[in-house]
Scaffold this motif. Structure first.
Motif, PDB file in Angstrom:
ATOM      1  N   PRO A  77       0.808  -1.227   0.000  1.00 48.07           N
ATOM      2  CA  PRO A  77       0.000   0.000   0.000  1.00 48.07           C
ATOM      3  C   PRO A  77       0.842   1.279   0.000  1.00 48.07           C
ATOM      4  CG  PRO A  77      -0.943  -1.592   1.517  1.00 48.07           C
ATOM      5  CD  PRO A  77       0.399  -2.144   1.086  1.00 48.07           C
ATOM      6  N   ALA A  78       1.957   1.283   0.728  1.00 52.19           N
ATOM      7  CA  ALA A  78       2.818   2.471   0.767  1.00 52.19           C
ATOM      8  C   ALA A  78       3.425   2.724  -0.608  1.00 52.19           C
ATOM      9  CB  ALA A  78       3.917   2.298   1.809  1.00 52.19           C
ATOM     10  N   ARG A  79       3.898   1.677  -1.261  1.00 50.93           N
ATOM     11  CA  ARG A  79       4.486   1.858  -2.593  1.00 50.93           C
ATOM     12  C   ARG A  79       3.434   2.312  -3.599  1.00 50.93           C
ATOM     13  NH1 ARG A  79       6.284  -2.727  -4.699  1.00 50.93           N
ATOM     14  NH2 ARG A  79       5.473  -4.099  -3.076  1.00 50.93           N
ATOM     15  N   GLU A  80       2.226   1.812  -3.455  1.00 47.67           N
ATOM     16  CA  GLU A  80       1.161   2.243  -4.360  1.00 47.67           C
ATOM     17  C   GLU A  80       0.809   3.710  -4.139  1.00 47.67           C
ATOM     18  OE1 GLU A  80      -1.937  -0.608  -3.631  1.00 47.67           O
ATOM     19  OE2 GLU A  80      -1.279  -1.866  -5.300  1.00 47.67           O
ATOM     20  N   ARG A  81       0.822   4.160  -2.888  1.00 47.83           N
ATOM     21  CA  ARG A  81       0.540   5.569  -2.609  1.00 47.83           C
ATOM     22  C   ARG A  81       1.601   6.462  -3.243  1.00 47.83           C
ATOM     23  NH1 ARG A  81      -0.891   3.550   2.513  1.00 47.83           N
ATOM     24  NH2 ARG A  81       1.153   4.114   3.377  1.00 47.83           N
ATOM     25  N   TYR A  82       2.857   6.058  -3.104  1.00 47.32           N
ATOM     26  CA  TYR A  82       3.924   6.842  -3.726  1.00 47.32           C
ATOM     27  C   TYR A  82       3.739   6.892  -5.243  1.00 47.32           C
ATOM     28  CZ  TYR A  82       6.971   7.596   0.320  1.00 47.32           C
ATOM     29  OH  TYR A  82       7.508   8.040   1.508  1.00 47.32           O
ATOM     30  N   GLN A 180      12.808  -7.341   0.869  1.00 46.52           N
ATOM     31  CA  GLN A 180      12.424  -6.784   2.158  1.00 46.52           C
ATOM     32  C   GLN A 180      11.001  -6.215   2.143  1.00 46.52           C
ATOM     33  OE1 GLN A 180      14.981  -5.978   0.191  1.00 46.52           O
ATOM     34  NE2 GLN A 180      15.798  -3.949   0.641  1.00 46.52           N
ATOM     35  N   ASP A 181      10.465  -5.939   0.942  1.00 46.88           N
ATOM     36  CA  ASP A 181       9.083  -5.463   0.858  1.00 46.88           C
ATOM     37  C   ASP A 181       8.098  -6.569   1.227  1.00 46.88           C
ATOM     38  OD1 ASP A 181      10.096  -3.039   0.034  1.00 46.88           O
ATOM     39  OD2 ASP A 181       9.746  -3.417  -2.097  1.00 46.88           O
ATOM     40  N   ARG A 182       8.441  -7.794   0.882  1.00 46.11           N
ATOM     41  CA  ARG A 182       7.577  -8.909   1.271  1.00 46.11           C
ATOM     42  C   ARG A 182       7.531  -9.048   2.787  1.00 46.11           C
ATOM     43  NH1 ARG A 182      10.031 -11.360  -3.334  1.00 46.11           N
ATOM     44  NH2 ARG A 182      11.522 -12.509  -2.030  1.00 46.11           N
ATOM     45  N   ARG A 183       8.667  -8.817   3.428  1.00 41.61           N
ATOM     46  CA  ARG A 183       8.686  -8.870   4.883  1.00 41.61           C
ATOM     47  C   ARG A 183       7.849  -7.733   5.473  1.00 41.61           C
ATOM     48  NH1 ARG A 183      14.120 -10.175   3.753  1.00 41.61           N
ATOM     49  NH2 ARG A 183      14.853  -8.060   4.244  1.00 41.61           N
ATOM     50  N   ALA A 184       7.929  -6.540   4.843  1.00 44.54           N
ATOM     51  CA  ALA A 184       7.127  -5.412   5.311  1.00 44.54           C
ATOM     52  C   ALA A 184       5.638  -5.708   5.165  1.00 44.54           C
ATOM     53  CB  ALA A 184       7.498  -4.151   4.528  1.00 44.54           C
ATOM     54  N   ASP A 185       5.262  -6.361   4.070  1.00 46.58           N
ATOM     55  CA  ASP A 185       3.868  -6.755   3.881  1.00 46.58           C
ATOM     56  C   ASP A 185       3.431  -7.716   4.982  1.00 46.58           C
ATOM     57  OD1 ASP A 185       2.761  -5.392   1.688  1.00 46.58           O
ATOM     58  OD2 ASP A 185       3.827  -6.667   0.261  1.00 46.58           O
ATOM     59  N   ALA A 186       4.292  -8.674   5.276  1.00 45.23           N
ATOM     60  CA  ALA A 186       3.953  -9.669   6.289  1.00 45.23           C
ATOM     61  C   ALA A 186       3.809  -9.017   7.665  1.00 45.23           C
ATOM     62  CB  ALA A 186       5.010 -10.763   6.325  1.00 45.23           C
ATOM     63  N   HIS A 190      -0.232  -7.812   5.539  1.00 51.56           N
ATOM     64  CA  HIS A 190      -0.639  -7.935   4.144  1.00 51.56           C
ATOM     65  C   HIS A 190      -0.001  -9.188   3.555  1.00 51.56           C
ATOM     66  CE1 HIS A 190      -2.090  -3.961   4.756  1.00 51.56           C
ATOM     67  NE2 HIS A 190      -0.903  -3.393   4.743  1.00 51.56           N
ATOM     68  N   ALA A 191      -0.478 -10.348   3.983  1.00 50.12           N
ATOM     69  CA  ALA A 191       0.075 -11.595   3.450  1.00 50.12           C
ATOM     70  C   ALA A 191      -0.109 -11.643   1.944  1.00 50.12           C
ATOM     71  CB  ALA A 191      -0.594 -12.795   4.103  1.00 50.12           C
ATOM     72  N   ARG A 192      -1.256 -11.107   1.493  1.00 51.55           N
ATOM     73  CA  ARG A 192      -1.504 -10.970   0.063  1.00 51.55           C
ATOM     74  C   ARG A 192      -1.830  -9.505  -0.199  1.00 51.55           C
ATOM     75  NH1 ARG A 192      -5.162 -16.143  -1.873  1.00 51.55           N
ATOM     76  NH2 ARG A 192      -3.633 -17.771  -1.355  1.00 51.55           N
ATOM     77  N   PRO A 193      -1.058  -8.831  -1.019  1.00 52.70           N
ATOM     78  CA  PRO A 193      -1.321  -7.416  -1.285  1.00 52.70           C
ATOM     79  C   PRO A 193      -2.742  -7.213  -1.785  1.00 52.70           C
ATOM     80  CG  PRO A 193       0.796  -8.071  -2.188  1.00 52.70           C
ATOM     81  CD  PRO A 193       0.105  -9.330  -1.735  1.00 52.70           C
ATOM     82  N   HIS A 194      -3.281  -6.016  -1.520  1.00 51.40           N
ATOM     83  CA  HIS A 194      -4.645  -5.719  -1.955  1.00 51.40           C
ATOM     84  C   HIS A 194      -4.808  -5.879  -3.463  1.00 51.40           C
ATOM     85  CE1 HIS A 194      -5.386  -4.394   2.076  1.00 51.40           C
ATOM     86  NE2 HIS A 194      -4.500  -3.428   2.000  1.00 51.40           N
ATOM     87  N   ARG A 195      -3.792  -5.519  -4.203  1.00 53.42           N
ATOM     88  CA  ARG A 195      -3.778  -5.718  -5.643  1.00 53.42           C
ATOM     89  C   ARG A 195      -2.324  -5.738  -6.089  1.00 53.42           C
ATOM     90  NH1 ARG A 195      -5.478  -0.661  -4.515  1.00 53.42           N
ATOM     91  NH2 ARG A 195      -4.376   1.129  -5.390  1.00 53.42           N
ATOM     92  N   PRO A 196      -2.006  -6.380  -7.192  1.00 56.48           N
ATOM     93  CA  PRO A 196      -0.602  -6.454  -7.618  1.00 56.48           C
ATOM     94  C   PRO A 196      -0.021  -5.066  -7.834  1.00 56.48           C
ATOM     95  CG  PRO A 196      -1.974  -7.981  -8.851  1.00 56.48           C
ATOM     96  CD  PRO A 196      -2.908  -7.088  -8.085  1.00 56.48           C
ATOM     97  N   PHE A 197       1.180  -4.882  -7.322  1.00 49.86           N
ATOM     98  CA  PHE A 197       1.847  -3.600  -7.525  1.00 49.86           C
ATOM     99  C   PHE A 197       2.548  -3.623  -8.870  1.00 49.86           C
ATOM    100  CE2 PHE A 197       5.532  -0.830  -7.434  1.00 49.86           C
ATOM    101  CZ  PHE A 197       4.956   0.360  -7.030  1.00 49.86           C
ATOM    102  N   GLY A 198       2.263  -2.647  -9.706  1.00 48.32           N
ATOM    103  CA  GLY A 198       2.904  -2.599 -11.015  1.00 48.32           C
ATOM    104  C   GLY A 198       3.384  -1.202 -11.326  1.00 48.32           C
ATOM    105  N   LEU A 199       4.447  -1.103 -12.062  1.00 45.61           N
ATOM    106  CA  LEU A 199       4.958   0.193 -12.474  1.00 45.61           C
ATOM    107  C   LEU A 199       4.130   0.720 -13.632  1.00 45.61           C
ATOM    108  CD1 LEU A 199       8.777  -0.462 -12.359  1.00 45.61           C
ATOM    109  CD2 LEU A 199       7.243   0.265 -10.552  1.00 45.61           C
ATOM    110  N   PRO A 200       4.068   2.044 -13.805  1.00 44.05           N
ATOM    111  CA  PRO A 200       3.295   2.596 -14.912  1.00 44.05           C
ATOM    112  C   PRO A 200       3.907   2.215 -16.245  1.00 44.05           C
ATOM    113  CG  PRO A 200       4.641   4.293 -13.891  1.00 44.05           C
ATOM    114  CD  PRO A 200       4.756   3.067 -13.026  1.00 44.05           C
ATOM    115  N   THR A 201       3.099   2.242 -17.268  1.00 48.69           N
ATOM    116  CA  THR A 201       3.600   1.924 -18.598  1.00 48.69           C
ATOM    117  C   THR A 201       4.549   3.011 -19.067  1.00 48.69           C
ATOM    118  OG1 THR A 201       1.799   3.123 -19.673  1.00 48.69           O
ATOM    119  CG2 THR A 201       1.414   0.796 -19.155  1.00 48.69           C
TER     120      THR A 201
END
Length: 210
Positions: A77-82, A180-186, A190-201
């Motif tokens: 969620p933090a990465r998505e907000r950024y 380390q982001d997976r550890r932050a999710d855990a 957030h065992a499973r992210p709300h939605r896949p994080f993807g970079l913009p096209t």
């Protein structure tokens, strides 16, 4: 052959051996710095007017200071907000280039600090980024300098656009998923992210060209 001659011969052999061994060690050091810093190596050489030895000393000092720095994890969620904040800035660039560059510079700094890079000065932060994000670290300096010029009244929109693009590359380098982001999710539950994080096209990445 006398004992003294043997001693002299032994000393000469030792000196020659040391000289032969020293060259590969120095070359390995140079190759290692080139590999670790990438384009930043050439930038350092240019800043020292072509003095490679001086550039190597500077980069070796950066390696000593920031080699043990560990990039901190960010949950999804933090990465998505950024990512959303940066996308909004890109959309607003044509309306207010100077203001957008200033806000993008502040956003990039906030992300870098949250990732664990130095907060006390942008130069120190850029030095640390040059080791851990060597391909795109120049974006920090370019965006920061563009923001300073904009604050001083400069209105070169094309220069600001180039700085935004350089900053964009570093920004998304810092947002790229890391172990380390997976550890932050855990840790955040957030065992499973709300939605896949993807970079913009690529198209979104160059919105500032419109």
């Amino acid at each position: 052959m006398s004992v003294s001659m043997l001693a002299i011969l032994g000393a000469a052999v030792a000196i020659i051996t040391a000289l032969l061994l020293a060259r590969p060690l120095n070359q390995t050091s140079t190759d290692d710095l080139r590999r670790r810093f990438g384009p930043e190596f050439d930038r350092a050489v240019a800043q020292h007017q072509g003095d490679t030895a001086a550039a190597e000393r500077e980069l070796s000092e950066r390696l000593r200071r920031f080699g043990s720095l560990r990039v901190k994890g960010l949950d999804t969620p933090a990465r998505e907000r950024y990512g959303s904040e940066w996308a909004e800035l890109q959309e607003r660039f044509t309306e207010a280039p100077g203001q957008t560059v200033a806000r993008a510079n502040a956003l990039l700094n906030r992300l870098a600090v949250e990732r664990g890079f130095p907060a006390e000065s942008r130069e120190r932060q850029a030095d640390a980024l040059s080791l851990h994000c060597p391909r795109h670290a120049h974006g920090s300096r370019e965006l920061h300098e563009a923001a300073q010029r904009a604050a001083a009244g400069e209105t070169d929109t094309e220069a600001m656009r180039r700085a935004m693009l350089a900053g964009h590359e570093l920004f998304y380098d810092l947002l790229m998923p890391r172990p380390q982001d997976r550890r932050a999710d855990a840790l955040a539950g957030h065992a499973r992210p709300h939605r896949p994080f993807g970079l913009p096209t690529q198209r979104s990445a160059h919105t500032t060209r419109h």
